[in-house]
Design a protein around this motif. Structure first.
Motif, PDB file in Angstrom:
ATOM      1  N   LEU A 241      -0.256 -23.208  48.502  1.00 32.48           N
ATOM      2  CA  LEU A 241       0.587 -22.255  48.646  1.00 32.48           C
ATOM      3  C   LEU A 241       2.147 -22.918  49.257  1.00 32.48           C
ATOM      4  CD1 LEU A 241       0.396 -19.291  49.714  1.00 32.48           C
ATOM      5  CD2 LEU A 241       1.257 -19.405  47.752  1.00 32.48           C
ATOM      6  N   TRP A 242       3.109 -24.172  48.731  1.00 28.06           N
ATOM      7  CA  TRP A 242       4.354 -24.958  49.797  1.00 28.06           C
ATOM      8  C   TRP A 242       5.207 -24.214  49.169  1.00 28.06           C
ATOM      9  CZ3 TRP A 242       5.882 -28.165  52.424  1.00 28.06           C
ATOM     10  CH2 TRP A 242       7.222 -28.511  51.971  1.00 28.06           C
ATOM     11  N   SER A 243       6.096 -24.364  50.500  1.00 25.99           N
ATOM     12  CA  SER A 243       7.685 -23.789  50.536  1.00 25.99           C
ATOM     13  C   SER A 243       7.982 -24.290  51.484  1.00 25.99           C
ATOM     14  CB  SER A 243       7.988 -22.177  50.494  1.00 25.99           C
ATOM     15  OG  SER A 243       7.797 -21.683  51.631  1.00 25.99           O
ATOM     16  N   LYS A 244       9.074 -24.668  51.723  1.00 26.25           N
ATOM     17  CA  LYS A 244      10.120 -25.408  53.106  1.00 26.25           C
ATOM     18  C   LYS A 244       9.621 -25.591  54.484  1.00 26.25           C
ATOM     19  CE  LYS A 244      12.653 -29.740  51.856  1.00 26.25           C
ATOM     20  NZ  LYS A 244      13.932 -30.278  51.728  1.00 26.25           N
ATOM     21  N   ASP A 245      10.037 -23.401  54.642  1.00 28.34           N
ATOM     22  CA  ASP A 245       9.679 -22.670  55.253  1.00 28.34           C
ATOM     23  C   ASP A 245       8.584 -22.859  56.112  1.00 28.34           C
ATOM     24  OD1 ASP A 245      12.600 -22.455  54.111  1.00 28.34           O
ATOM     25  OD2 ASP A 245      12.023 -20.527  53.310  1.00 28.34           O
ATOM     26  N   ARG A 246       7.400 -22.376  55.148  1.00 28.35           N
ATOM     27  CA  ARG A 246       6.337 -22.346  55.543  1.00 28.35           C
ATOM     28  C   ARG A 246       5.523 -23.024  55.331  1.00 28.35           C
ATOM     29  NH1 ARG A 246       4.726 -18.038  51.357  1.00 28.35           N
ATOM     30  NH2 ARG A 246       4.146 -20.286  50.071  1.00 28.35           N
ATOM     31  N   GLY A 247       5.510 -24.496  55.075  1.00 29.08           N
ATOM     32  CA  GLY A 247       4.995 -25.624  55.216  1.00 29.08           C
ATOM     33  C   GLY A 247       3.626 -25.137  54.249  1.00 29.08           C
ATOM     34  N   VAL A 249       0.037 -23.816  52.856  1.00 29.09           N
ATOM     35  CA  VAL A 249      -0.409 -23.352  53.558  1.00 29.09           C
ATOM     36  C   VAL A 249      -2.370 -23.556  52.088  1.00 29.09           C
ATOM     37  CG1 VAL A 249      -1.502 -20.857  53.653  1.00 29.09           C
ATOM     38  CG2 VAL A 249       0.771 -21.802  54.188  1.00 29.09           C
ATOM     39  N   HIS A 251      -5.717 -21.680  50.807  1.00 32.92           N
ATOM     40  CA  HIS A 251      -6.492 -21.202  50.367  1.00 32.92           C
ATOM     41  C   HIS A 251      -7.753 -21.282  50.182  1.00 32.92           C
ATOM     42  CE1 HIS A 251      -3.010 -17.318  50.477  1.00 32.92           C
ATOM     43  NE2 HIS A 251      -2.591 -18.271  51.552  1.00 32.92           N
TER      44      HIS A 251
END
Ligand SMILES: [Fe+2]
Ligand SMILES: [Fe+2]
Length: 264
Positions: A241-247, A249, A251
Protein backbone atom coordinates in the motif's frame (compact mmCIF):
# COMPACT_ATOMS: atom_id res chain seq x y z
CA UNK A 1 -1.73 3.02 -4.94
CA UNK A 2 -2.00 -0.73 -4.53
CA UNK A 3 0.77 -3.02 -5.74
CA UNK A 4 0.75 -6.78 -5.33
CA UNK A 5 3.92 -8.86 -5.29
CA UNK A 6 3.70 -12.56 -6.01
CA UNK A 7 6.72 -14.83 -6.11
CA UNK A 8 7.98 -18.34 -6.65
CA UNK A 9 5.24 -19.74 -8.86
CA UNK A 10 7.34 -22.84 -9.67
CA UNK A 11 4.99 -23.93 -12.41
CA UNK A 12 5.22 -27.32 -14.08
CA UNK A 13 3.85 -27.81 -17.62
CA UNK A 14 0.05 -27.70 -17.97
CA UNK A 15 -1.74 -30.53 -16.12
CA UNK A 16 1.28 -31.54 -14.01
CA UNK A 17 1.91 -30.96 -10.29
CA UNK A 18 5.34 -29.58 -9.37
CA UNK A 19 7.56 -32.33 -7.92
CA UNK A 20 4.48 -34.55 -8.19
CA UNK A 21 2.78 -32.93 -5.19
CA UNK A 22 2.33 -29.16 -5.45
CA UNK A 23 -0.73 -27.92 -7.42
CA UNK A 24 0.98 -24.68 -8.45
CA UNK A 25 -1.28 -23.87 -11.43
CA UNK A 26 -4.36 -24.20 -9.23
CA UNK A 27 -2.70 -22.10 -6.51
CA UNK A 28 -1.77 -19.34 -8.95
CA UNK A 29 -5.31 -19.25 -10.33
CA UNK A 30 -6.69 -18.97 -6.79
CA UNK A 31 -4.34 -16.09 -5.97
CA UNK A 32 -5.29 -14.30 -9.17
CA UNK A 33 -8.96 -14.61 -8.17
CA UNK A 34 -8.17 -13.01 -4.78
CA UNK A 35 -6.00 -10.28 -6.32
CA UNK A 36 -8.69 -9.41 -8.88
CA UNK A 37 -11.24 -9.07 -6.04
CA UNK A 38 -9.16 -6.58 -3.99
CA UNK A 39 -10.69 -3.16 -3.35
CA UNK A 40 -9.43 -0.69 -4.39
CA UNK A 41 -8.36 -2.14 -7.69
CA UNK A 42 -4.75 -3.32 -7.90
CA UNK A 43 -2.60 -0.97 -10.00
CA UNK A 44 0.07 -3.50 -10.92
CA UNK A 45 1.53 -6.87 -9.99
CA UNK A 46 5.25 -7.62 -9.69
CA UNK A 47 6.25 -11.28 -10.03
CA UNK A 48 9.66 -11.77 -8.44
CA UNK A 49 11.07 -14.89 -10.06
CA UNK A 50 10.99 -18.67 -10.09
CA UNK A 51 8.11 -18.50 -12.51
CA UNK A 52 9.04 -21.97 -13.75
CA UNK A 53 10.31 -24.96 -11.78
CA UNK A 54 12.66 -26.40 -14.42
CA UNK A 55 13.21 -23.39 -16.66
CA UNK A 56 11.33 -24.78 -19.67
CA UNK A 57 9.25 -22.92 -22.24
CA UNK A 58 6.27 -25.24 -21.57
CA UNK A 59 6.29 -24.12 -17.94
CA UNK A 60 6.68 -20.42 -18.81
CA UNK A 61 3.84 -20.69 -21.32
CA UNK A 62 1.67 -22.37 -18.69
CA UNK A 63 2.38 -19.41 -16.37
CA UNK A 64 1.61 -16.88 -19.13
CA UNK A 65 -1.67 -18.66 -19.91
CA UNK A 66 -2.85 -18.57 -16.27
CA UNK A 67 -1.65 -14.97 -15.77
CA UNK A 68 -3.94 -13.81 -18.61
CA UNK A 69 -6.73 -13.82 -15.99
CA UNK A 70 -5.05 -11.00 -14.00
CA UNK A 71 -6.99 -7.76 -14.36
CA UNK A 72 -3.94 -5.60 -13.62
CA UNK A 73 -0.77 -5.15 -15.66
CA UNK A 74 1.98 -7.46 -14.45
CA UNK A 75 5.77 -7.55 -14.65
CA UNK A 76 8.10 -10.53 -14.45
CA UNK A 77 11.60 -10.99 -13.01
CA UNK A 78 13.79 -14.10 -13.32
CA UNK A 79 14.74 -16.45 -10.46
CA UNK A 80 17.32 -19.23 -10.18
CA UNK A 81 14.79 -21.78 -11.50
CA UNK A 82 14.21 -19.72 -14.66
CA UNK A 83 16.07 -19.35 -17.93
CA UNK A 84 16.38 -15.71 -19.03
CA UNK A 85 15.91 -16.52 -22.73
CA UNK A 86 12.83 -18.64 -22.01
CA UNK A 87 11.27 -15.88 -19.91
CA UNK A 88 12.08 -13.33 -22.61
CA UNK A 89 10.34 -15.56 -25.22
CA UNK A 90 7.23 -15.96 -23.06
CA UNK A 91 7.02 -12.48 -21.47
CA UNK A 92 9.32 -10.07 -23.38
CA UNK A 93 7.40 -6.89 -24.26
CA UNK A 94 4.69 -5.84 -21.80
CA UNK A 95 5.71 -8.02 -18.81
CA UNK A 96 9.50 -7.65 -19.33
CA UNK A 97 9.91 -4.29 -21.04
CA UNK A 98 13.69 -4.31 -21.49
CA UNK A 99 16.78 -6.50 -21.58
CA UNK A 100 19.84 -4.20 -21.29
CA UNK A 101 23.13 -6.12 -21.80
CA UNK A 102 21.17 -9.39 -21.69
CA UNK A 103 19.89 -8.80 -18.13
CA UNK A 104 16.18 -8.51 -17.32
CA UNK A 105 16.48 -5.05 -15.68
CA UNK A 106 13.86 -2.34 -16.15
CA UNK A 107 12.05 0.57 -14.50
CA UNK A 108 8.30 0.96 -14.01
CA UNK A 109 7.13 4.52 -13.34
CA UNK A 110 3.98 4.14 -11.22
CA UNK A 111 2.58 7.63 -10.56
CA UNK A 112 4.78 9.10 -7.79
CA UNK A 113 6.51 5.80 -7.00
CA UNK A 114 9.36 4.34 -9.02
CA UNK A 115 9.82 0.58 -9.24
CA UNK A 116 13.19 -0.82 -10.25
CA UNK A 117 13.29 -4.47 -11.30
CA UNK A 118 16.74 -6.03 -10.99
CA UNK A 119 17.92 -9.35 -12.41
CA UNK A 120 19.75 -11.11 -9.52
CA UNK A 121 20.31 -14.45 -11.26
CA UNK A 122 23.75 -16.10 -11.28
CA UNK A 123 23.83 -18.12 -14.49
CA UNK A 124 24.14 -21.78 -13.57
CA UNK A 125 23.98 -21.11 -9.81
CA UNK A 126 21.36 -20.92 -7.08
CA UNK A 127 22.73 -17.94 -5.15
CA UNK A 128 22.15 -14.28 -5.94
CA UNK A 129 24.43 -12.11 -8.03
CA UNK A 130 24.72 -8.50 -9.09
CA UNK A 131 27.75 -7.94 -11.29
CA UNK A 132 29.31 -4.56 -12.12
CA UNK A 133 27.24 -4.25 -15.34
CA UNK A 134 23.98 -4.59 -13.39
CA UNK A 135 25.17 -2.41 -10.50
CA UNK A 136 26.32 0.36 -12.87
CA UNK A 137 22.87 0.20 -14.45
CA UNK A 138 21.20 0.40 -10.99
CA UNK A 139 23.38 3.33 -9.91
CA UNK A 140 22.52 5.23 -13.10
CA UNK A 141 18.77 4.58 -12.56
CA UNK A 142 18.96 5.77 -8.92
CA UNK A 143 21.07 8.81 -9.81
CA UNK A 144 18.64 9.96 -12.50
CA UNK A 145 15.77 10.34 -9.99
CA UNK A 146 17.34 10.96 -6.55
CA UNK A 147 14.24 12.52 -4.94
CA UNK A 148 11.66 10.00 -6.14
CA UNK A 149 10.52 7.31 -3.68
CA UNK A 150 11.79 4.02 -5.13
CA UNK A 151 11.11 0.34 -4.43
CA UNK A 152 13.53 -2.26 -5.76
CA UNK A 153 12.35 -5.74 -6.73
CA UNK A 154 14.58 -8.76 -7.31
CA UNK A 155 14.43 -12.51 -6.78
CA UNK A 156 17.25 -13.08 -4.30
CA UNK A 157 17.34 -11.24 -0.97
CA UNK A 158 20.87 -9.77 -0.65
CA UNK A 159 20.73 -10.09 3.18
CA UNK A 160 20.91 -13.24 5.29
CA UNK A 161 17.33 -14.15 6.19
CA UNK A 162 17.86 -17.01 8.66
CA UNK A 163 17.41 -19.74 6.04
CA UNK A 164 20.33 -22.12 5.96
CA UNK A 165 20.47 -22.78 2.16
CA UNK A 166 20.16 -19.20 0.95
CA UNK A 167 22.41 -17.88 3.74
CA UNK A 168 25.09 -20.37 2.60
CA UNK A 169 24.52 -19.78 -1.14
CA UNK A 170 25.11 -16.09 -0.50
CA UNK A 171 24.78 -13.14 -2.86
CA UNK A 172 27.75 -12.13 -5.02
CA UNK A 173 28.07 -8.34 -5.18
CA UNK A 174 25.96 -7.76 -2.03
CA UNK A 175 28.56 -5.43 -0.56
CA UNK A 176 28.63 -3.02 -3.51
CA UNK A 177 24.84 -3.28 -3.82
CA UNK A 178 24.51 -2.40 -0.12
CA UNK A 179 26.79 0.62 -0.58
CA UNK A 180 24.68 1.90 -3.49
CA UNK A 181 21.42 1.37 -1.58
CA UNK A 182 22.86 2.97 1.57
CA UNK A 183 23.83 6.07 -0.44
CA UNK A 184 20.27 6.57 -1.75
CA UNK A 185 17.86 7.43 1.07
CA UNK A 186 14.89 7.41 -1.35
CA UNK A 187 15.03 3.58 -1.57
CA UNK A 188 12.01 2.50 0.48
CA UNK A 189 12.81 -1.19 0.45
CA UNK A 190 13.96 -4.26 -1.45
CA UNK A 191 11.17 -6.70 -2.25
CA UNK A 192 12.41 -10.20 -2.97
CA UNK A 193 11.30 -13.83 -3.10
CA UNK A 194 13.39 -17.01 -3.32
CA UNK A 195 13.10 -18.24 0.31
CA UNK A 196 9.36 -19.08 0.11
CA UNK A 197 8.71 -17.28 3.39
CA UNK A 198 7.49 -13.82 4.39
CA UNK A 199 10.47 -12.33 6.25
CA UNK A 200 11.92 -8.87 6.86
CA UNK A 201 15.35 -7.63 7.92
CA UNK A 202 17.04 -4.23 8.20
CA UNK A 203 19.86 -3.83 5.73
CA UNK A 204 21.98 -0.81 4.72
CA UNK A 205 19.45 1.76 5.90
CA UNK A 206 16.47 0.09 4.27
CA UNK A 207 14.40 -3.08 4.66
CA UNK A 208 14.74 -6.33 2.74
CA UNK A 209 11.39 -8.15 2.60
CA UNK A 210 10.64 -11.53 1.08
CA UNK A 211 7.27 -12.74 -0.18
CA UNK A 212 5.65 -16.10 0.56
CA UNK A 213 5.51 -18.58 -2.32
CA UNK A 214 2.62 -19.79 -4.39
CA UNK A 215 1.99 -22.64 -1.93
CA UNK A 216 5.37 -24.40 -1.55
CA UNK A 217 6.08 -22.78 1.79
CA UNK A 218 9.42 -23.13 3.53
CA UNK A 219 9.46 -25.12 6.76
CA UNK A 220 12.60 -23.43 8.07
CA UNK A 221 15.02 -25.12 10.45
CA UNK A 222 15.56 -22.39 13.02
CA UNK A 223 18.73 -24.00 14.38
CA UNK A 224 20.23 -23.20 10.93
CA UNK A 225 21.86 -26.63 10.90
CA UNK A 226 19.64 -28.82 8.75
CA UNK A 227 18.50 -28.20 5.22
CA UNK A 228 14.96 -26.90 4.84
CA UNK A 229 11.95 -28.73 3.47
CA UNK A 230 8.73 -27.32 2.09
CA UNK A 231 5.12 -27.89 3.08
CA UNK A 232 2.01 -27.47 0.96
CA UNK A 233 0.38 -24.30 2.24
CA UNK A 234 -2.17 -21.80 1.02
CA UNK A 235 -0.51 -19.64 -1.64
CA UNK A 236 0.36 -16.15 -0.44
CA UNK A 237 1.16 -12.71 -1.76
CA UNK A 238 2.34 -9.30 -0.54
CA UNK A 239 0.07 -6.29 -0.75
CA UNK A 240 2.05 -3.05 -0.92
CA UNK A 241 0.00 0.00 0.00
CA UNK A 242 1.67 3.19 -1.10
CA UNK A 243 0.87 6.81 -0.39
CA UNK A 244 3.25 9.72 0.10
CA UNK A 245 1.88 10.45 3.61
CA UNK A 246 1.82 6.90 4.91
CA UNK A 247 4.85 5.53 3.11
CA UNK A 248 5.03 1.98 1.81
CA UNK A 249 3.20 -0.55 4.02
CA UNK A 250 3.41 -4.31 3.40
CA UNK A 251 0.59 -6.73 4.26
CA UNK A 252 1.01 -10.47 3.76
CA UNK A 253 -2.12 -12.22 2.57
CA UNK A 254 -2.83 -15.94 2.12
CA UNK A 255 -5.53 -17.34 -0.12
CA UNK A 256 -7.14 -19.37 2.64
CA UNK A 257 -10.85 -19.42 3.30
CA UNK A 258 -11.19 -17.11 6.29
CA UNK A 259 -14.18 -17.17 8.65
CA UNK A 260 -15.64 -13.70 9.17
CA UNK A 261 -15.29 -10.74 9.08
CA UNK A 262 -16.31 -9.78 12.64
CA UNK A 263 -16.27 -6.40 14.35
CA UNK A 264 -13.51 -5.82 16.91
FE1 LIG B 1 11.62 -20.50 -5.44
FE1 LIG C 1 14.68 -19.08 -6.03
Amino acid sequence: MLIVQISDLHLAPEGIKTLGVAPMAQNLALCIERINALVPKVDLVMITGDITHDGTLAEAENAARILQALRAPYYVLPGNHDDRNVLWSAFGGAAIPARPDGFLNYVVEAADLRLIAMDSVMTGGNGGQTCDVRLDWLMARLDEAPGVPTAIFMHHPPARMGVVESDLDGFEGAERLGGIIGAHSNVLGLFCGHIHLAAHVQWNGTTVSTAPSMGMQLAPDLTLEKSSQFVLEAPGFQVLLWSKDRGLVTHTSYARNPVGPFDF
